[in-house]
Design a protein around this motif. Structure first.
Motif, PDB file in Angstrom:
ATOM      1  N   LYS A 143       7.232  -3.453  -6.480  1.00 31.63           N
ATOM      2  CA  LYS A 143       6.536  -4.730  -6.301  1.00 31.63           C
ATOM      3  C   LYS A 143       7.491  -5.907  -6.170  1.00 31.63           C
ATOM      4  O   LYS A 143       7.134  -6.948  -5.602  1.00 31.63           O
ATOM      5  CB  LYS A 143       5.559  -4.963  -7.445  1.00 31.63           C
ATOM      6  N   ASN A 144       8.705  -5.775  -6.676  1.00 31.13           N
ATOM      7  CA  ASN A 144       9.675  -6.874  -6.584  1.00 31.13           C
ATOM      8  C   ASN A 144      10.669  -6.717  -5.435  1.00 31.13           C
ATOM      9  O   ASN A 144      11.598  -7.517  -5.298  1.00 31.13           O
ATOM     10  CB  ASN A 144      10.435  -6.997  -7.910  1.00 31.13           C
ATOM     11  N   VAL A 145      10.470  -5.670  -4.615  1.00 32.44           N
ATOM     12  CA  VAL A 145      11.360  -5.436  -3.482  1.00 32.44           C
ATOM     13  C   VAL A 145      11.004  -6.388  -2.334  1.00 32.44           C
ATOM     14  O   VAL A 145       9.824  -6.599  -2.031  1.00 32.44           O
ATOM     15  CB  VAL A 145      11.252  -3.970  -3.005  1.00 32.44           C
ATOM     16  N   ALA A 146      12.018  -6.958  -1.716  1.00 32.79           N
ATOM     17  CA  ALA A 146      11.788  -7.837  -0.564  1.00 32.79           C
ATOM     18  C   ALA A 146      11.183  -7.048   0.585  1.00 32.79           C
ATOM     19  O   ALA A 146      11.645  -5.943   0.911  1.00 32.79           O
ATOM     20  CB  ALA A 146      13.103  -8.473  -0.127  1.00 32.79           C
ATOM     21  N   VAL A 147      10.128  -7.595   1.198  1.00 31.54           N
ATOM     22  CA  VAL A 147       9.433  -6.918   2.291  1.00 31.54           C
ATOM     23  C   VAL A 147       9.659  -7.685   3.589  1.00 31.54           C
ATOM     24  O   VAL A 147       9.399  -8.879   3.670  1.00 31.54           O
ATOM     25  CB  VAL A 147       7.922  -6.815   1.997  1.00 31.54           C
ATOM     26  N   LYS A 148      10.164  -6.976   4.594  1.00 27.13           N
ATOM     27  CA  LYS A 148      10.252  -7.542   5.943  1.00 27.13           C
ATOM     28  C   LYS A 148       8.939  -7.219   6.643  1.00 27.13           C
ATOM     29  O   LYS A 148       8.601  -6.042   6.851  1.00 27.13           O
ATOM     30  CB  LYS A 148      11.433  -6.923   6.700  1.00 27.13           C
ATOM     31  N   ASP A 149       8.183  -8.239   6.993  1.00 26.08           N
ATOM     32  CA  ASP A 149       6.819  -8.058   7.462  1.00 26.08           C
ATOM     33  C   ASP A 149       6.758  -7.999   8.986  1.00 26.08           C
ATOM     34  O   ASP A 149       7.004  -8.991   9.674  1.00 26.08           O
ATOM     35  CB  ASP A 149       5.936  -9.193   6.948  1.00 26.08           C
ATOM     36  N   TYR A 150       6.412  -6.815   9.508  1.00 28.51           N
ATOM     37  CA  TYR A 150       6.208  -6.634  10.943  1.00 28.51           C
ATOM     38  C   TYR A 150       4.749  -6.246  11.219  1.00 28.51           C
ATOM     39  O   TYR A 150       4.460  -5.429  12.096  1.00 28.51           O
ATOM     40  CB  TYR A 150       7.138  -5.547  11.474  1.00 28.51           C
ATOM     41  N   THR A 151       3.837  -6.819  10.470  1.00 30.58           N
ATOM     42  CA  THR A 151       2.418  -6.508  10.628  1.00 30.58           C
ATOM     43  C   THR A 151       1.980  -6.674  12.086  1.00 30.58           C
ATOM     44  O   THR A 151       2.319  -7.672  12.736  1.00 30.58           O
ATOM     45  CB  THR A 151       1.563  -7.417   9.727  1.00 30.58           C
ATOM     46  N   GLY A 152       1.223  -5.706  12.582  1.00 26.13           N
ATOM     47  CA  GLY A 152       0.742  -5.734  13.955  1.00 26.13           C
ATOM     48  C   GLY A 152       1.696  -5.112  14.953  1.00 26.13           C
ATOM     49  O   GLY A 152       1.334  -4.868  16.109  1.00 26.13           O
ATOM     50  N   LYS A 153       2.915  -4.832  14.512  1.00 24.19           N
ATOM     51  CA  LYS A 153       3.923  -4.225  15.386  1.00 24.19           C
ATOM     52  C   LYS A 153       4.174  -2.783  14.945  1.00 24.19           C
ATOM     53  O   LYS A 153       3.903  -2.423  13.798  1.00 24.19           O
ATOM     54  CB  LYS A 153       5.216  -5.049  15.343  1.00 24.19           C
ATOM     55  N   MET A 154       4.663  -1.973  15.857  1.00 28.61           N
ATOM     56  CA  MET A 154       4.930  -0.578  15.550  1.00 28.61           C
ATOM     57  C   MET A 154       6.366  -0.390  15.089  1.00 28.61           C
ATOM     58  O   MET A 154       7.295  -0.985  15.649  1.00 28.61           O
ATOM     59  CB  MET A 154       4.655   0.298  16.769  1.00 28.61           C
ATOM     60  N   ILE A 155       6.552   0.419  14.071  1.00 30.43           N
ATOM     61  CA  ILE A 155       7.869   0.819  13.596  1.00 30.43           C
ATOM     62  C   ILE A 155       8.035   2.290  13.954  1.00 30.43           C
ATOM     63  O   ILE A 155       7.302   3.151  13.456  1.00 30.43           O
ATOM     64  CB  ILE A 155       8.020   0.618  12.084  1.00 30.43           C
ATOM     65  N   ILE A 156       8.973   2.588  14.847  1.00 29.77           N
ATOM     66  CA  ILE A 156       9.198   3.959  15.291  1.00 29.77           C
ATOM     67  C   ILE A 156      10.668   4.329  15.071  1.00 29.77           C
ATOM     68  O   ILE A 156      11.523   3.442  14.950  1.00 29.77           O
ATOM     69  CB  ILE A 156       8.824   4.144  16.777  1.00 29.77           C
ATOM     70  N   PRO A 157      10.996   5.615  15.015  1.00 27.96           N
ATOM     71  CA  PRO A 157      12.413   5.988  14.897  1.00 27.96           C
ATOM     72  C   PRO A 157      13.206   5.542  16.119  1.00 27.96           C
ATOM     73  O   PRO A 157      12.666   5.457  17.239  1.00 27.96           O
ATOM     74  CB  PRO A 157      12.366   7.519  14.798  1.00 27.96           C
ATOM     75  N   GLY A 158      14.489   5.257  15.914  1.00 30.59           N
ATOM     76  CA  GLY A 158      15.358   4.946  17.046  1.00 30.59           C
ATOM     77  C   GLY A 158      15.490   6.146  17.966  1.00 30.59           C
ATOM     78  O   GLY A 158      15.362   7.299  17.548  1.00 30.59           O
ATOM     79  N   PHE A 159      15.760   5.876  19.234  1.00 27.53           N
ATOM     80  CA  PHE A 159      15.883   6.955  20.217  1.00 27.53           C
ATOM     81  C   PHE A 159      17.271   7.592  20.156  1.00 27.53           C
ATOM     82  O   PHE A 159      18.274   6.935  19.857  1.00 27.53           O
ATOM     83  CB  PHE A 159      15.615   6.429  21.621  1.00 27.53           C
ATOM     84  N   VAL A 160      17.301   8.890  20.475  1.00 29.15           N
ATOM     85  CA  VAL A 160      18.535   9.670  20.452  1.00 29.15           C
ATOM     86  C   VAL A 160      18.793  10.207  21.853  1.00 29.15           C
ATOM     87  O   VAL A 160      17.906  10.810  22.470  1.00 29.15           O
ATOM     88  CB  VAL A 160      18.439  10.826  19.448  1.00 29.15           C
ATOM     89  N   ASP A 161      20.007  10.012  22.358  1.00 29.67           N
ATOM     90  CA  ASP A 161      20.421  10.506  23.675  1.00 29.67           C
ATOM     91  C   ASP A 161      21.487  11.570  23.453  1.00 29.67           C
ATOM     92  O   ASP A 161      22.595  11.266  22.996  1.00 29.67           O
ATOM     93  CB  ASP A 161      20.977   9.351  24.502  1.00 29.67           C
ATOM     94  N   LEU A 162      21.160  12.824  23.773  1.00 31.71           N
ATOM     95  CA  LEU A 162      22.063  13.936  23.458  1.00 31.71           C
ATOM     96  C   LEU A 162      23.128  14.205  24.510  1.00 31.71           C
ATOM     97  O   LEU A 162      23.953  15.092  24.301  1.00 31.71           O
ATOM     98  CB  LEU A 162      21.255  15.227  23.234  1.00 31.71           C
TER      99      LEU A 162
END
Length: 426
Positions: A46-65
Motif C-alpha cells: 500500500k505504500n509502494v509508489a504507483v506509476k499510473d497508466y490506467t486505460g493503456k496496455m502494459i505488454i512485454p517488450g518485444f524480442v528479436d532473435l
C-alpha cells in the motif's frame, strides 16, 4: 531500485496460445524482477509508489532473435535477388566497411535508436568480423539500456578477399572478444557467431564449438534457409547426413550451450528431431524468407515437436525492424502455406504469435518476455487511443489491432529489467 508498482491493462502470454489479461490491474516489481500481477494492490504494497497508466496496455517488450546490425543501412535494397547473389552484391561489401570504427559507430547509433523506437527491448545481433566495431555496438546498446547478445562474425572461406579472415586470426580475435566482453555488461553479452557453414572451415567451426563450451557462451547461425545454400553445404560436406549434422559434428548444435538457428525453412524430419533433443531455438524470419525467395518455415511443426521458436526481423534480408509487423508477416505467410501446400500445417492464432514475439524468444535470455513472478520486467506501455475507431473494443481486439495497424507512436514508455529506458542520444 527497490519496490515499484505499475497500473494499467496488463496483457501477456505466460502460456502458448492464451492471453492473460488484467484490466486496470497492477504489476509489482522489485529491482529488475516481477513480484506478481494483481487485480487490486495487496495490502503489503500500500505504500509502494504507483506509476499510473490506467486505460493503456502494459505488454512485454518485444524480442528479436536474429538481426544483422551492420546491414541496417541496406534495408530495402536488392530484395529482387535470392540469398547468395544478394550476399555477394550488397551484404559483404557493406559489412567490409566496418573496419572503419568511425563508420561503425555512426551506423550502429542508428541501429540502436531504431531498436528502441520500435519497442525491441532484447535482440540477438550479428556484428561483423571486426572485433573493435562489434565491441562498440555492445557499448552503445549498454549505454542505451537495451538487452542484447552480440556476435563477432566468423568467416574464413568462400568470402571476398576484402571481407575474409585467416583461420588463426578468426579464432584468436573471437577469444579476445569474448574475454573482453563476457562480464563487462549486465544486459549485453557475447554470442559465438559462425556466419554459416559455407563461410567457415571445419577447423574454425571446431574451435568455435570448443570455445562456446569453455566460456559458456551461446551460439547463433543460419540453417536450411535457401535451397541453393543447402546444395552448397552438401557439396562442401558430402560426409555429413544434412546441414544440421555439419554443425553437430563441429560442436555447434546446442548440445552444451543455448543455440539459435535462423530461418530453418527446409529442415528434414531428422533435423527437427535433433533440434528438439538439443532444446534449440528457431529464429523465424518471415519478411526475409519471402523477400529472398527462400520459402515459408513450418512453425506449427516446430512447436508440436518441442522446438522453441522466436520471431526475428533479420535485417536486412528483412526490411522492417518492427516486431508487430513481423508478427503480421508471419501470420500471413503461415496462412499462405496452409492454403497452397495443404500440408496440415495449422495456422497460429494472434496470442500464439504474441507469445513467440515475447516469451518464446525472450527465454533465450532467461526469464524474459512475460510478467510471471521472477521474470525481468521488460515492458512497453501502449497508448492505442489514437487508432481510429468508433466502437468499444475488448482488450483482445485492442492488442490485435495494435499489432496490425499500430506503430511506434503508440509506445508511450519502455522498460528493460525494471528501468525506464529514455530515447538514446545517438
Amino acid at each position: 531500485m527497490g519496490l515499484k508498482a505499475y497500473k494499467g491493462t496488463i496483457v501477456h502470454t505466460p502460456k502458448l496460445g492464451a492471453y492473460e489479461i488484467l484490466e486496470d490491474g497492477y504489476i509489482v516489481v522489485e529491482n529488475d524482477k516481477v513480484v506478481g500481477t494483481y487485480e487490486t494492490l495487496p495490502g503489503e504494497y500500500k505504500n509502494v509508489a504507483v506509476k499510473d497508466y490506467t486505460g493503456k496496455m502494459i505488454i512485454p517488450g518485444f524480442v528479436d532473435l536474429h538481426f544483422h546490425a551492420p546491414q541496417f543501412s541496406n534495408r530495402g535494397l536488392g530484395l529482387d535477388k535470392e540469398l547468395l547473389p544478394w550476399l555477394e552484391t550488397y551484404t559483404f561489401p557493406e559489412e567490409a566497411k566496418y573496419k572503419n570504427l568511425d563508420y561503425a559507430r555512426a551506423a550502429y547509433g542508428k541501429v540502436v535508436h531504431e531498436l528502441w523506437r520500435q519497442g525491441t527491448t532484447r535482440a540477438v545481433l550479428f556484428g561483423t568480423i571486426h572485433r573493435k566495431a562489434t565491441k562498440a555496438l555492445m557499448e552503445m546498446l549498454d549505454d542505451a539500456g537495451l538487452g542484447a547478445m552480440v556476435g563477432k562474425v566468423n568467416m574464413d572461406r568462400n568470402s571476398p578477399p576484402t571481407y575474409c579472415e585467416e583461420t588463426k586470426d578468426s579464432i584468436e580475435e573471437t577469444k579476445k572478444f569474448i574475454e573482453q566482453t563476457k562480464d563487462k555488461y549486465k544486459l549485453v553479452k557475447p554470442i559465438i557467431t559462425p556466419r554459416f557453414v559455407p563461410t567457415c572451415t571445419p577447423e574454425l567451426m571446431k574451435a568455435l564449438g570448443k570455445m562456446a563450451v569453455e566460456y559458456g557462451v551461446p551460439v547463433q547461425s543460419h540453417l536450411d534457409e535457401n535451397r541453393g545454400e543447402i546444395g552448397w553445404v552438401e557439396s562442401l560436406h558430402p560426409e555429413s547426413d544434412n546441414y544440421s549434422t555439419v554443425y553437430e559434428e563441429h560442436g555447434l548444435f546446442g548440445k552444451d550451450v543455448p543455440t539459435v538457428m535462423a530461418h530453418c525453412i527446409w529442415n528434414k524430419p531428422e533435423e527437427i528431431k535433433l533440434m528438439s533433443e538439443r532444446k534449440m531455438w528457431v529464429a523465424h524470419c518471415p519478411h526475409s524468407n519471402t523477400n529472398l525467395s527462400s520459402g515459408i518455415a513450418p512453425i506449427r511443426t516446430y512447436l508440436e515437436n518441442g522446438v522453441k521458436v522466436g520471431l526475428a526481423s533479420d535485417i536486412s534480408g528483412g526490411h522492417d525492424v518492427s516486431i508487430p509487423r513481423t508478427i503480421a508477416a508471419a501470420a500471413q505467410s503461415a496462412k499462405l502455406r496452409w492454403v497452397y501446400l495443404n500440408d496440415k500445417e495449422e495456422i497460429l492464432s494472434t496470442p500464439e504469435w504474441l507469445y513467440l514475439a515475447t516469451k518464446g524468444g525472450g527465454e533465450f535470455f532467461g526469464k524474459v518476455g512475460s510478467f510471471e513472478p521472477g521474470y525481468d520486467f521488460d515492458a512497453l506501455i501502449i497508448d492505442d487511443s489514437s487508432i481510429a475507431d468508433v466502437n468499444p473494443r475488448t482488450v483482445q481486439e485492442r492488442i490485435e489491432r495494435y499489432i496490425y495497424v499500430g506503430d511506434d507512436r503508440n509506445i508511450e514508455a519502455r522498460y528493460v529489467a525494471g528501468k525506464f529506458v529514455p530515447e538514446p542520444k545517438f
